[in-house]
Design an enzyme around this catalytic site. Structure first.
Site, PDB file in Angstrom:
ATOM      1  N   LYS A 141     -33.986  -5.953  -9.295  1.00  0.00           N
ATOM      2  CA  LYS A 141     -33.232  -4.704  -9.435  1.00  0.00           C
ATOM      3  C   LYS A 141     -33.755  -3.647  -8.479  1.00  0.00           C
ATOM      4  CE  LYS A 141     -33.557  -5.881 -14.068  1.00  0.00           C
ATOM      5  NZ  LYS A 141     -34.336  -5.695 -15.271  1.00  0.00           N
ATOM      6  N   LYS A 168     -38.804 -11.767  -4.565  1.00  0.00           N
ATOM      7  CA  LYS A 168     -37.963 -12.073  -5.724  1.00  0.00           C
ATOM      8  C   LYS A 168     -36.690 -11.235  -5.684  1.00  0.00           C
ATOM      9  CE  LYS A 168     -38.562 -10.446  -9.996  1.00  0.00           C
ATOM     10  NZ  LYS A 168     -38.863 -10.243 -11.407  1.00  0.00           N
ATOM     11  N   LYS A 227     -48.525  -3.283  -7.951  1.00  0.00           N
ATOM     12  CA  LYS A 227     -48.126  -1.880  -7.802  1.00  0.00           C
ATOM     13  C   LYS A 227     -49.302  -1.029  -7.327  1.00  0.00           C
ATOM     14  CE  LYS A 227     -44.344  -1.552 -11.111  1.00  0.00           C
ATOM     15  NZ  LYS A 227     -43.083  -1.486 -10.512  1.00  0.00           N
TER      16      LYS A 227
END
Ligand code: AMP
Ligand code: TRP
Length: 328
Positions: free
Chosen positions: A196, A193, A111
């Site tokens: 969500k 990956k 991040k």
């Protein structure tokens, strides 16, 4: 009976990746192990969540745990904040975790590297809370997807450090990740990956997706131009991902499935994968609707929190005493 513990962080609707990588294992294991499965709501807010949405996602996650077949008679199912010892021990363990260790955690590093703005202290110290989630219960195993292995390794290091400084207090847990399905990839970009937070809506199948929508996503999944069905993760990652999804849901292996489909077209394989996925979604969603209609969620959580609390408060008391926090 050996104990197994895991948490799910429903920052969005649960995905097929969550089901294959985590949820279905809890269900498989609940006869063999004492399963403790909780909803990591504190972990959710390390990144801002719209309150209404968060509430819905938390409730849906419990309903989906149950719909997947987790049995509250066998497993302990609860909400992290219903057992306040998690946050308390999380703080204490943060005092036994080095900045260097947190700086090495890939999830946070990624991040940072992406230049995301306003990353919070909660996100940075999240692995300490995760260590507390685990160590409160002395589990033997922690089944997680590949991305969480590093956090379980750190948990072991923190536990060993504490044990050495004081006296044996925590059991060192083993991460457990399945050979097949530990990392389901995005359908639209097999180098990422399935998540969500997938930027493309087509890459991720949600457990509450309309099966027709899920089928569409599979039929449009990115593959390759080799034109041959083989289980080759390196050269044909998109195809391998599809094989892995179907294999995980039907108790076979990507290799066996590839053999079965050798000589056939990609379209045919995709149709089969869609059938397998839709059949799982259909039965999951049917049970999900029943569970919501029966209004059982609050009772399940209350009972789960009581069971969990009986274990957690003792561990926190032991830790507080060893550290010297109590004056008695
Ligand atoms: P999260 O959605 O990050 O809270 O993950 C909950 C659990 O599902 C963790 O054990 C993850 O490792 C697992 N998981 C999440 N996404 C995937 C995926 N794409 N493939 C396999 N496991 C996953
Ligand atoms: N950090 C995990 C995730 O993002 C969720 C989680 C929180 C967890 N506490 C845990 C998983 C303890 C296993 C054990 O997926």
């Amino acid at each position: 009976m050996k104990r197994m513990l895991s948490g799910i962080k429903p920052t969005g609707s649960l995905t097929l990746g969550n089901y294959i990588g985590a949820l279905r294992h809890f269900v498989e294991y609940q006869d063999e192990y004492e399963v403790i499965a909780f909803i990591a709501n504190l972990h959710c807010i390390t990144v801002y969540q719209e309150p209404k949405e968060l509430r819905k996602n938390l409730k849906d996650a419990v309903a989906l745990y149950l719909a997947a077949g987790l049995d509250p008679q066998k497993a302990t199912i609860f909400l992290q904040t219903d057992v306040p010892e998690h946050a308390q021990l999380g703080y204490i363990l943060a005092c036994y975790t080095y900045l260097g260790e947190l700086n090495r955690m890939t999830q946070f590093k990624d991040k940072m590297a992406k230049g995301e703005q306003n990353l919070t202290a909660g996100l940075y110290s999240y692995p300490c809370l995760m260590a507390a989630d685990i160590l409160l219960y002395d589990p033997d195993y922690v089944p997680v997807g590949d991305d969480q292995k590093q956090h379980v390794e750190l948990t072991r290091d923190i536990a060993a450090r504490f044990n050495n400084k004081y006296s044996p207090t925590f059991k060192l847990p083993e991460p457990l990740s399945a050979k097949v399905g530990a990392r389901i990839m995005s359908l639209s970009d097999p180098s990422r990956k399935m998540s969500k937070s997938d930027p493309s809506n087509n890459g991720c199948i949600y457990l509450l997706d309309d099966p027709a929508v899920a089928k569409n996503k599979i039929m449009r999944a990115v593959t390759d131009s080799y034109g041959e069905i083989r289980a080759d993760k390196e050269k044909q990652p998109g195809l391998y991902n599809l094989l892995e999804i179907a294999a995980s849901l039907s108790d076979t292996t990507p290799e066996a499935l590839a053999l079965e489909f050798s000589g056939k077209g990609y379209g045919e394989l995709k149709k089969y994968v869609a059938e397998v996925v839709c059949s799982s979604l259909n039965s999951l969603q049917e049970r999900y609707r029943e569970i919501l209609a029966n209004n059982v969620i609050e009772d399940v959580l209350k009972e789960g929190a009581e069971k969990a609390h009986r274990i957690a408060y003792k561990k926190l008391a032991t830790v507080s005493r060893k550290v010297g926090l109590e004056i008695r």
